[in-house]
Scaffold this active site. Structure first.
Site, short mmCIF file in Angstrom:
data_model
loop_
_atom_site.label_atom_id
_atom_site.label_comp_id
_atom_site.label_asym_id
_atom_site.label_seq_id
_atom_site.Cartn_x
_atom_site.Cartn_y
_atom_site.Cartn_z
N GLU A 105 0.84 -1.21 0.00
CA GLU A 105 0.00 0.00 0.00
C GLU A 105 0.87 1.26 0.00
O GLU A 105 0.56 2.25 -0.66
CB GLU A 105 -0.94 -0.02 1.22
N GLU A 125 -3.99 -9.39 4.13
CA GLU A 125 -4.79 -9.06 5.32
C GLU A 125 -5.94 -10.04 5.57
O GLU A 125 -6.32 -10.29 6.70
CB GLU A 125 -5.36 -7.64 5.19
#
Ligand SMILES: NC(=O)c1ccc[n+]([C@@H]2O[C@H](COP(=O)([O-])OP(=O)(O)OC[C@H]3O[C@@H](n4cnc5c(N)ncnc54)[C@H](O)[C@@H]3O)[C@@H](O)[C@H]2O)c1
Length: 697
Positions: A105, A125
């Site tokens: 990210e 995640e």
């Protein structure tokens, strides 16, 4: 500060430096933010390269900050990414080895990305019950397209950088750099230093020719595959938002979904399992730098069910094994079973034929103990009788070279007693594999009273090499897992006494999420094994109450699937468990003989009586120091006993229910005259934690 800063010509280099994988903890985030400020303030700097020291660009969130306020403290990851995007000078992520989760990210927040081949790129995640929470679900579809991005986000699996860089139309990587990444990144920075406007991933369009139909299809398939876990479907929703909404609105959706998941019991359970797995390797008095013995060659005694499976683990890891038996035909049978297992894998395309041959070439067999003398470690998997073990260990003591590790796969016998058959008890240890040993993840490593620290450290390391989850157990009857399951089985018996059918108990437990209820499990493993153990056990402890139903079943010759009948009936060649009228009759007669009027028992009571029986014994095991920590017990149950992952293991589940409530339920169970008040006496640790308002965690 966990990031280095240097200026190389016109380029500032910010290097994340937080070993082992540059986790994005607070100090690292601060390091990036400060580095960026310095670079922006320096008129000589024209471009900024962000890279990672050591073996990763960044592995993502720093797990050491999990659950602490530091994880969210400013500058949080979102703020750092916004600052990178807002930079008036071009920012270039130079990615090598690993960019995962927050690491990816972060890179997506830069204006450009260059990458080495072979880097592992992922948004994992979902594996801890979350969705990416710093823009991953909004930016990845913009650079990879909806379908590729969603596949990565829902699976959480890493993809190699060169594959991504070769994907048609991809905008994730601006350049694949073979060779010196830093030199390549500096050259790239010089190329783009003056280019304006600066490209932002947020400004890219998400396009899909048939978005609504695609997302409906994704919801259906993902929903069907992720029954007990909410996160995968939320991944679909978040990516769908990227296709339907403006970037900032999509970010809001991602945030809401992320925060919503964070408080679910499933997310808590998965995060618990993640940290519990890592904790298993930590042994307080055996530090990570304890020297280990070199294990280059193994020997296995006994080529039966367990010996064969154990052997396959080492062949798979490229370690040679010599297998010893008493008779040639037993050896031949053992080798044939190993071949059959590998051939099945080859047939399914899971193993290449040449790999299979390489593995078989590592296997040798013998009837002669003299052939074991150059093995660095031997694992005994012979019949479960102390007399047999005694003979084997006395012989091993004579023939094995000094320093060799002598391990026993016993499931019920006293490892200290076995060690006592040798003149080198410090070299003896228990390695309790689970059946099928080549498949099951769990390995209980049984530390004897005299086991040397380096022996324990060596076996833990070897366990990791063969990809097991190793949990240390002290010596006691049944070690961690089987000692607890005995109480669970006793309780399952009481449920039958009181009026349940085997199918009712199994269904309730399976609905809770167990892979298999206790009675189907008994039929699979063979009910005669427990019968033999009970005969011994209840002779030793005649005061211990238990249901006689399982003995009555065995007296009918119903040992389970292997005899075609057990708690259930079976059709030859099939494994379907069919409720049996013979068993129903047997149970009715048994209850009548005891004067019991059967009562209807709720699924909730069934599940809690079974699970809390595990919890209570687990608490005793922690208190006695047999397990190092409650989370080790959870790992035993998650990896060896089919306990539902989304519940996090029995001890984690008890924490979720609240220990006060667990103890209150146990008091209710104890008041039931058909149950056993002694059984439900809370373990001292459990009682104490419940009274303090505390948890096992
Ligand atoms: N089966 C399981 O699910 C399981 C799980 C964990 C641990 N264990 C333990 O593993 C051990 C082996 O169990 P198993 O299920 O593989 O049994 P098994 O009967 O399938 O195999 C035992 C093998 O040992 C051989 N053997 C017996 N005495 C020997 C000797 N003196 N020297 C050399 N070989 C000898 C036998 O010929 C046989 O092939 C036992 O201690 C058992 O408690 C079994």
């Amino acid at each position: 500060m966990s990031a280095q800063y240097e200026v190389r010509g016109p380029v500032a280099v910010i290097k994340l430096d937080n070993p082992p994988v540059n986790g994005l903890g607070h100090a690292t985030r601060l390091g990036i933010a400060n580095g960026l400020d310095r670079a922006l303030a320096d008129p000589a700097v024209k471009a900024i390269v962000l890279t990672g020291a050591g073996k990763a660009f960044s592995g993502g969130a720093d797990i050491r900050e999990f659950g602490s306020p530091k994880a969210l403290a400013e500058p949080n990851l979102l703020s750092v990414i916004l600052a990178l995007e807002a930079s008036g000078k071009p920012t270039i992520a130079a990615v090598h080895s690993v960019a995962m989760g927050g690491g990816l990210e972060l890179a997506l927040g830069c204006h450009y990305r260059v990458v080495s081949p072979g880097a592992q790129i992922a948004l994992p995640e979902v594996k801890i019950g979350l969705i990416p929470g710093a823009g991953g679900t909004q930016r990845l579809p913009r650079v990879l397209g909806v379908e590729n991005a969603l596949n990565m986000i829902v699976s959480g699996e890493p993809v190699k950088s060169e594959l991504l860089a070769a994907a048609p139309g991809q905008k994730l990587f601006d350049k694949l750099i073979d060779g010196d990444l830093m030199a390549g990144a500096l050259a790239f920075a010089a190329e783009v230093a003056d280019k304006r406007p600066l490209p932002l991933v947020r400004n890219l369009k998400v396009e899909h020719p048939n978005a609504d139909a695609y997302f409906q299809f994704a919801r259906n398939t993902v929903g069907a595959m992720s029954r007990n876990f909410p996160a995968p479907l939320k991944c679909v929703e978040a990516v769908a938002a990227s296709a339907k909404m403006k970037f900032d609105d999509g970010m809001k959706v991602e945030r809401e979904l992320f925060l919503g998941l964070m408080v679910t019991p499933e997310c808590k359970a998965l995060r618990h399992a993640f940290t519990a797995e890592r904790a298993t390797t930590k042994i307080p008095d055996v530090p990570a730098d304890t020297p280990v013995r070199d294990i280059k060659k193994l020997a296995v005694i006994g080529a039966g069910t367990m010996g064969g499976g154990i052997t396959m683990n080492f062949l798979n890891a490229g370690l040679p094994v010599v297998m010893l038996e008493m008779k040639q035909d037993a050896l031949d049978r053992g080798v044939a079973t190993i071949r059959k297992n590998y051939e099945a894998q080859v047939k399914k395309g899971k193993l290449k034929a040449d790999k299979y041959e390489q593995r078989m070439a590592l296997l040798s067999t013998t009837l002669n103990y003299a052939d074991l003398k150059d093995a660095d470690m031997v694992i005994e998997a012979v019949f479960e009788e102390m007399g047999v073990k005694e003979k084997v260990f006395k012989t091993l003591d004579e023939v094995m070279k000094p320093g060799a590790i002598l391990a026993s796969n016993t499931s019920t016998l006293d490892v200290d007693k076995i060690a006592g058959f040798t003149k080198r008890p410090q070299d003896v240890i228990g390695t309790h594999f689970f059946s099928p040993a080549n498949v099951m993840k769990l390995l209980e490593v049984v530390r004897g009273e005299k086991t040397a620290k380096d022996v324990l450290a060596t076996v833990m390391g070897l366990g990791k090499k063969i990809k097991k989850t190793c949990v240390v157990s002290g010596v006691c009857d049944g070690f961690i897992g089987n000692r607890m399951i005995e109480q669970y089985s006793r309780q399952a018996g009481f449920l039958l006494d009181e009026g349940c059918t085997p199918a009712q108990v199994d269904k309730a437990v399976e609905k809770f999420g167990f892979a298999m209820g206790p009675f189907r499990m008994g039929d699979l493993a063979g009910n005669d094994i427990g019968w033999a153990i009970r005969k011994r056990r209840y002779q030793e402890k005649p005061h211990m109450r238990y249901s006689k139903t399982a003995d009555l079943l065995c007296e009918l010759g119903r040992y389970g699937q292997k005899t075609g009948a057990g708690w259930y009936d079976y059709v030859p060649g099939k494994r379907d468990a069919i409720p049996s009228s013979v068993v129903t009759d047997m149970l009715e007669k048994h209850r009548a003989a005891l004067g019991i009027t059967p009562r209807k028992i709720s699924d909730d009571e069934i599940v809690h009586r079974l699970v809390f029986s595990l919890v209570n014994e687990g608490a005793k095991i922690v208190d006695e120091g047999i397990a190092l920590r409650a989370s080790d017990i959870d790992m035993v149950y998650l990896t060896g006993y089919g306990f539902p992952l989304h519940r996090g293991g029995p001890m984690c589940y008890a924490d979720t229910v609240g220990l006060f409530n667990v103890v209150a339920a146990m008091k209710r169970f104890a008041a039931n005259p058909r149950d056993d008040a002694e059984f439900w006496k809370p373990a001292p640790l459990l009682a104490r934690l419940a009274a303090e308002g505390n948890t096992f965690g």
